[in-house]
Write a protein that holds these residues in place. Structure first.
Motif, PDB file in Angstrom:
ATOM      1  N   SER A   1      -2.694   7.371   4.040  1.00  0.00           N
ATOM      2  CA  SER A   1      -2.730   8.721   4.696  1.00  0.00           C
ATOM      3  C   SER A   1      -4.385   9.082   4.549  1.00  0.00           C
ATOM      4  CB  SER A   1      -1.862   9.740   4.227  1.00  0.00           C
ATOM      5  OG  SER A   1      -2.263  10.952   4.607  1.00  0.00           O
ATOM      6  N   GLN A   2      -4.652   8.821   3.426  1.00  0.00           N
ATOM      7  CA  GLN A   2      -5.928   9.265   3.192  1.00  0.00           C
ATOM      8  C   GLN A   2      -7.121   8.429   4.044  1.00  0.00           C
ATOM      9  OE1 GLN A   2      -6.337   8.779  -1.169  1.00  0.00           O
ATOM     10  NE2 GLN A   2      -5.665  10.822  -1.648  1.00  0.00           N
ATOM     11  N   TYR A   3      -6.809   6.951   4.166  1.00  0.00           N
ATOM     12  CA  TYR A   3      -7.766   6.058   4.607  1.00  0.00           C
ATOM     13  C   TYR A   3      -7.633   6.440   6.364  1.00  0.00           C
ATOM     14  CZ  TYR A   3     -10.509   2.125   5.405  1.00  0.00           C
ATOM     15  OH  TYR A   3     -11.407   0.832   5.894  1.00  0.00           O
ATOM     16  N   LEU A   4      -6.541   6.307   6.817  1.00  0.00           N
ATOM     17  CA  LEU A   4      -6.347   6.111   8.041  1.00  0.00           C
ATOM     18  C   LEU A   4      -6.351   7.683   8.957  1.00  0.00           C
ATOM     19  CD1 LEU A   4      -3.988   3.517   8.419  1.00  0.00           C
ATOM     20  CD2 LEU A   4      -6.404   3.288   8.923  1.00  0.00           C
ATOM     21  N   LEU A   5      -5.561   8.802   8.236  1.00  0.00           N
ATOM     22  CA  LEU A   5      -5.492  10.078   8.851  1.00  0.00           C
ATOM     23  C   LEU A   5      -6.450  10.831   8.270  1.00  0.00           C
ATOM     24  CD1 LEU A   5      -1.443   9.985   8.820  1.00  0.00           C
ATOM     25  CD2 LEU A   5      -2.950   9.231  10.669  1.00  0.00           C
ATOM     26  N   ARG A   6      -7.092  10.625   7.134  1.00  0.00           N
ATOM     27  CA  ARG A   6      -7.989  11.429   6.417  1.00  0.00           C
ATOM     28  C   ARG A   6      -7.383  12.795   5.847  1.00  0.00           C
ATOM     29  NH1 ARG A   6     -10.440   7.229   7.325  1.00  0.00           N
ATOM     30  NH2 ARG A   6     -12.447   7.072   7.728  1.00  0.00           N
TER      31      ARG A   6
ATOM     32  N   LEU B   1       0.754  -1.033   0.051  1.00  0.00           N
ATOM     33  CA  LEU B   1      -0.045  -0.019   0.029  1.00  0.00           C
ATOM     34  C   LEU B   1       0.769   1.237  -0.070  1.00  0.00           C
ATOM     35  CD1 LEU B   1      -2.589  -1.127   2.623  1.00  0.00           C
ATOM     36  CD2 LEU B   1      -2.647  -1.439   0.102  1.00  0.00           C
ATOM     37  N   SER B   2       0.556   2.182  -0.745  1.00  0.00           N
ATOM     38  CA  SER B   2       1.264   3.292  -0.820  1.00  0.00           C
ATOM     39  C   SER B   2       1.067   4.287   0.493  1.00  0.00           C
ATOM     40  CB  SER B   2       0.804   4.280  -1.955  1.00  0.00           C
ATOM     41  OG  SER B   2      -0.665   4.548  -1.776  1.00  0.00           O
ATOM     42  N   LEU B   3       2.077   5.288   0.666  1.00  0.00           N
ATOM     43  CA  LEU B   3       1.772   6.179   1.885  1.00  0.00           C
ATOM     44  C   LEU B   3       0.498   7.021   1.303  1.00  0.00           C
ATOM     45  CD1 LEU B   3       3.286   7.249   4.392  1.00  0.00           C
ATOM     46  CD2 LEU B   3       4.463   8.739   2.971  1.00  0.00           C
TER      47      LEU B   3
ATOM     48  N   THR C   1     -10.030  -4.309   1.436  1.00  0.00           N
ATOM     49  CA  THR C   1     -11.498  -4.481   0.582  1.00  0.00           C
ATOM     50  C   THR C   1     -11.796  -3.016  -0.116  1.00  0.00           C
ATOM     51  OG1 THR C   1     -12.178  -6.139   2.118  1.00  0.00           O
ATOM     52  CG2 THR C   1     -13.808  -5.020   1.171  1.00  0.00           C
ATOM     53  N   TYR C   2     -11.491  -1.864   0.745  1.00  0.00           N
ATOM     54  CA  TYR C   2     -12.077  -0.698   0.443  1.00  0.00           C
ATOM     55  C   TYR C   2     -11.026  -0.245  -1.107  1.00  0.00           C
ATOM     56  CZ  TYR C   2     -13.132   4.373  -0.038  1.00  0.00           C
ATOM     57  OH  TYR C   2     -13.579   5.464  -0.388  1.00  0.00           O
ATOM     58  N   GLY C   3      -9.853  -0.431  -0.812  1.00  0.00           N
ATOM     59  CA  GLY C   3      -8.732  -0.204  -2.012  1.00  0.00           C
ATOM     60  C   GLY C   3      -9.199  -0.962  -3.124  1.00  0.00           C
ATOM     61  N   ARG C   4      -9.367  -2.351  -3.086  1.00  0.00           N
ATOM     62  CA  ARG C   4      -9.851  -2.867  -4.419  1.00  0.00           C
ATOM     63  C   ARG C   4     -11.090  -2.395  -4.991  1.00  0.00           C
ATOM     64  NH1 ARG C   4      -8.557  -7.312  -0.434  1.00  0.00           N
ATOM     65  NH2 ARG C   4      -6.629  -8.157  -0.984  1.00  0.00           N
ATOM     66  N   ALA C   5     -11.954  -2.075  -3.966  1.00  0.00           N
ATOM     67  CA  ALA C   5     -13.148  -1.486  -4.879  1.00  0.00           C
ATOM     68  C   ALA C   5     -13.095  -0.275  -5.534  1.00  0.00           C
ATOM     69  CB  ALA C   5     -14.310  -1.662  -3.803  1.00  0.00           C
ATOM     70  N   HIS C   6     -12.024   0.586  -5.135  1.00  0.00           N
ATOM     71  CA  HIS C   6     -12.064   1.897  -5.298  1.00  0.00           C
ATOM     72  C   HIS C   6     -10.802   2.400  -5.835  1.00  0.00           C
ATOM     73  CE1 HIS C   6     -15.311   1.996  -2.490  1.00  0.00           C
ATOM     74  NE2 HIS C   6     -15.826   3.083  -3.055  1.00  0.00           N
ATOM     75  N   GLY C   7      -9.828   1.468  -6.587  1.00  0.00           N
ATOM     76  CA  GLY C   7      -8.752   1.623  -7.268  1.00  0.00           C
ATOM     77  C   GLY C   7      -7.665   2.167  -6.416  1.00  0.00           C
ATOM     78  N   TRP C   8      -7.661   1.830  -5.211  1.00  0.00           N
ATOM     79  CA  TRP C   8      -6.594   2.276  -4.133  1.00  0.00           C
ATOM     80  C   TRP C   8      -6.396   3.842  -3.936  1.00  0.00           C
ATOM     81  CZ3 TRP C   8      -5.812  -2.009  -1.577  1.00  0.00           C
ATOM     82  CH2 TRP C   8      -5.791  -3.405  -2.443  1.00  0.00           C
ATOM     83  N   GLU C   9      -7.723   4.519  -4.248  1.00  0.00           N
ATOM     84  CA  GLU C   9      -7.824   5.632  -3.878  1.00  0.00           C
ATOM     85  C   GLU C   9      -8.844   5.870  -2.952  1.00  0.00           C
ATOM     86  OE1 GLU C   9      -6.108   8.551  -4.615  1.00  0.00           O
ATOM     87  OE2 GLU C   9      -4.470   7.784  -5.858  1.00  0.00           O
ATOM     88  N   VAL C  10      -9.118   6.989  -2.105  1.00  0.00           N
ATOM     89  CA  VAL C  10     -10.118   7.211  -1.282  1.00  0.00           C
ATOM     90  C   VAL C  10     -11.267   8.037  -2.148  1.00  0.00           C
ATOM     91  CG1 VAL C  10     -10.966   8.615   0.702  1.00  0.00           C
ATOM     92  CG2 VAL C  10      -8.895   6.927   0.842  1.00  0.00           C
ATOM     93  N   ASP C  11     -12.298   7.797  -2.411  1.00  0.00           N
ATOM     94  CA  ASP C  11     -13.356   8.426  -3.090  1.00  0.00           C
ATOM     95  C   ASP C  11     -14.112   9.289  -1.881  1.00  0.00           C
ATOM     96  OD1 ASP C  11     -15.093   9.169  -5.011  1.00  0.00           O
ATOM     97  OD2 ASP C  11     -15.834   7.397  -5.437  1.00  0.00           O
TER      98      ASP C  11
ATOM     99  N   ALA D   1     -17.767   8.223  -1.809  1.00  0.00           N
ATOM    100  CA  ALA D   1     -17.838   7.217  -0.938  1.00  0.00           C
ATOM    101  C   ALA D   1     -16.813   6.848  -0.014  1.00  0.00           C
ATOM    102  CB  ALA D   1     -17.881   6.015  -1.962  1.00  0.00           C
ATOM    103  N   PRO D   2     -16.606   7.753   1.289  1.00  0.00           N
ATOM    104  CA  PRO D   2     -15.626   7.676   2.041  1.00  0.00           C
ATOM    105  C   PRO D   2     -15.580   6.280   2.694  1.00  0.00           C
ATOM    106  CG  PRO D   2     -17.618   8.775   2.867  1.00  0.00           C
ATOM    107  CD  PRO D   2     -17.951   8.626   1.483  1.00  0.00           C
ATOM    108  N   PRO D   3     -14.520   5.957   3.090  1.00  0.00           N
ATOM    109  CA  PRO D   3     -14.265   4.612   3.792  1.00  0.00           C
ATOM    110  C   PRO D   3     -14.974   4.613   5.094  1.00  0.00           C
ATOM    111  CG  PRO D   3     -12.250   6.072   4.213  1.00  0.00           C
ATOM    112  CD  PRO D   3     -13.115   6.537   3.260  1.00  0.00           C
ATOM    113  N   PRO D   4     -15.370   3.232   5.629  1.00  0.00           N
ATOM    114  CA  PRO D   4     -16.003   3.088   6.892  1.00  0.00           C
ATOM    115  C   PRO D   4     -15.048   3.535   8.097  1.00  0.00           C
ATOM    116  CG  PRO D   4     -15.233   1.035   6.254  1.00  0.00           C
ATOM    117  CD  PRO D   4     -14.798   1.926   5.008  1.00  0.00           C
ATOM    118  N   PRO D   5     -16.070   4.101   9.076  1.00  0.00           N
ATOM    119  CA  PRO D   5     -15.169   4.563  10.290  1.00  0.00           C
ATOM    120  C   PRO D   5     -14.414   3.476  10.932  1.00  0.00           C
ATOM    121  CG  PRO D   5     -17.543   4.367  10.759  1.00  0.00           C
ATOM    122  CD  PRO D   5     -17.341   4.119   9.322  1.00  0.00           C
ATOM    123  N   ILE D   6     -13.284   3.899  11.717  1.00  0.00           N
ATOM    124  CA  ILE D   6     -12.424   2.920  12.398  1.00  0.00           C
ATOM    125  C   ILE D   6     -13.271   2.364  13.678  1.00  0.00           C
ATOM    126  CG2 ILE D   6     -10.321   2.590  13.494  1.00  0.00           C
ATOM    127  CD1 ILE D   6      -9.108   4.514  11.366  1.00  0.00           C
ATOM    128  N   PRO D   7     -13.376   1.343  13.952  1.00  0.00           N
ATOM    129  CA  PRO D   7     -14.037   0.894  15.117  1.00  0.00           C
ATOM    130  C   PRO D   7     -13.196   1.325  16.414  1.00  0.00           C
ATOM    131  CG  PRO D   7     -13.108  -1.090  13.952  1.00  0.00           C
ATOM    132  CD  PRO D   7     -13.055   0.129  13.014  1.00  0.00           C
TER     133      PRO D   7
END
Length: 552
Positions: free
Chosen positions: A471-476, A465-467, A518-528, A531-537
């Protein structure tokens, strides 16, 4: 043509033999010469050695003729002890026998050129000589013995505590084999008193008369099968001694051979004992303070905002074991890639561009100034830069020129010494893709001092996974917009490491990692953004029920 001749007056410490592959005709000898060396039609053994592991050289008295005889290892020990008793002939002082006329040598280093299979096949099919083409690579066979390893052939990796990286500390028990070998050689010498010497006297030499020609025994590989390491790029493997001196035709061509003085067993034991303690790191705190802490930051940041870093405070932020630091490096291309045009018109890169360190940034990972950059060095280029790779490095023309740069420009040696000191002091470096960066900088870092986020957030047999995506997924946070910035990347890696620790502590890391893939495969490894990623539990998921009966 001018022919130069030299009068041999003494034997050196190191013999450097150039295999002289200067032309295609000489290169072809390694194919034809193998057949004649191995026997008619090449029917002989391919393991027949073409170089001796040990040899004795003597300058004939009254002339500059040099006699060379191959020896076995035991004969080399005996000859070295014999010559050591003759100070005028064989000495171990600081000059190391510069004026000596007799010496015993052992093979210590062999550089070979390994050619690719496809180039050899093309030569056979087209009958063309491709010697001058770019291809293949250099490899080196190195003889490694104590004190650089504890026991001969002991190349297994062992944990080292408080050791200087790149230096293997030895202990006294590891040198017992040297003392045993010395006793055996001395015992054999006592038994052979009054008999013929191990090495017959040379005609005209100082060892007495006699017309008997010196014998040339087959070189013994006793005890040498596991003393050799093959350095093939960054892969280091143990190889048998027979492989080192075996001819391989035009596939593996010898280039350079190095012989060093062979010390008698007692001298070898003395040298091994001298290395029994781990040497201190070559870069001291005083050096680091002069290079970093006492050096005023030069240059300006973006938009003319002043220096981009604050040096470490020696009193309160002195480098120590476990100090957390973020790091990132950027590189520039010094040469263009070498390409060849294929029959279909497409291009193939034969030799990649040669990269050089352009910028390195180190960010504090703890303390009152956490996140503040402490090192931001732009490395001065001593040769013209072919491509600044601005899209990936953020560097532009003039950044590495101290006469016009607005940044803190240092030499490559200064930048390297700072990083080397941090590593030697046990600091833990956090970054993304550090293995490649350290390889390009030529730094050896103990695995316990490296935290690579590209390995933390990774599922086996999946893509890395790229930096930017992490960063987009976990740090927004959106980074690396137009170009890269090493300070920003180092801070992001530190933040990702903190998130990793929190997820592991809460017990939800595996679940989050599955969601990231799962989110990366569905959105081309970019945060859309649509369709933002699900919140971190925040809490770990409940343990699955196994529906076991109350009693078994």
């Amino acid at each position: 043509q001018v022919r130069q001749e030299r009068l041999v007056l003494g034997l050196p410490q190191v013999l450097h033999l150039n295999c002289a592959v200067r032309s295609s005709a000489e290169f072809r000898w390694w194919e034809e010469g193998v057949k004649s060396w191995q026997g008619e039609g090449g029917a002989g053994s391919s393991d027949k050695p073409w170089l001796p592991f040990f040899m004795r050289c003597d300058i004939e008295e009254g002339s500059d003729t040099v006699h060379i005889d191959s020896l076995s290892e035991r004969e080399a020990d005996m000859a070295a002890m014999e010559l050591a008793d003759e100070p005028d002939t064989y000495t171990f002082n600081t000059s190391y026998g510069t004026n000596s006329r007799s010496a015993v040598y052992k093979l210590a280093f062999l550089v070979v050129h390994v050619r690719p299979d496809d180039q050899l096949e093309e030569e056979l099919e087209t009958n063309k000589d491709l010697l001058g083409n770019h291809g293949g690579h250099l490899a080196a066979y190195v003889n490694v013995q104590p004190p650089y390893v504890e026991t001969r052939g002991g190349f297994e990796k062992t944990p080292v505590v408080r050791a200087t990286p790149g230096i293997s500390p030895m202990h006294t028990p590891g040198y017992m084999h040297l003392q045993n070998r010395m006793r055996e050689v001395q015992r054999e010498a006592e038994q052979q008193q009054g008999a013929a010497p191990a090495t017959p006297p040379r005609p005209g030499g100082g060892g007495g008369g006699g017309d008997e020609s010196p014998r040339t025994p087959e070189p013994s590989k006793e005890g040498a099968e596991s003393d050799w390491l093959l350095f093939n790029d960054f892969e280091i493997t143990s190889v048998p001694a027979t492989q080192v001196v075996a001819l391989s035709g035009r596939q593996v061509v010898p280039c350079l051979a190095f012989y060093v003085r062979h010390a008698p067993p007692d001298e070898a034991a003395r040298r091994a004992a001298a290395f029994a303690t781990v040497p201190a790191p070559p870069i001291t705190g005083a050096h680091f303070r002069a290079l970093h802490c006492d050096d005023r930051p030069r240059g300006m940041g973006p938009m003319g905002r002043g220096p981009t870093f604050l040096p470490l405070n020696w009193a309160s932020e002195r480098p120590r074991p476990g100090l957390l630091l973020g790091i990132d490096a950027e590189f520039v291309a010094m040469t263009p890639p070498v390409k060849e045009i294929l029959e279909d018109g497409s291009e193939r890169v034969v030799v990649q561009s040669r990269l050089s360190l352009g910028r390195v940034s180190v960010v504090r990972g703890e303390g009152a100034y956490i996140g503040q950059c402490c090192i931001d060095d732009y490395v001065r280029s001593v040769e013209p830069v072919y491509d600044y790779l601005t899209r990936f490095s953020g560097l532009v023309h003039g950044d590495l020129d101290p006469t016009v740069s607005r940044h803190h420009v240092v030499t490559l040696k200064q930048a390297y010494m700072k990083l080397r000191y941090l590593i030697d002091q046990g600091c833990v470096l956090v970054g993304h893709g550090l293995k490649k960066d350290f390889r390009m900088i030529n730094l050896v870092v103990p695995p316990s001092q490296v935290v690579d986020t590209v390995d933390l957030f990774y599922v086996k047999r999946s893509r890395r996974l790229s930096l930017r995506y992490l960063s987009q997924y976990l740090l927004r946070a959106d980074i690396q917009g137009v170009t890269h910035d090493s300070i920003e990347d180092a801070r992001t890696a530190l933040a990702l490491y903190q998130v990793y620790l929190q997820l592991v502590q809460r017990g939800v890391f595996n679940q989050v990692l599955r969601d990231i893939y799962t989110y990366g495969r569905a959105h081309g490894w970019e945060v859309d953004s649509s369709a933002p990623p699900p919140p971190i539990p925040d809490t770990p998921p409940p343990a699955p029920s196994l529906n076991l009966p109350d009693t078994l």
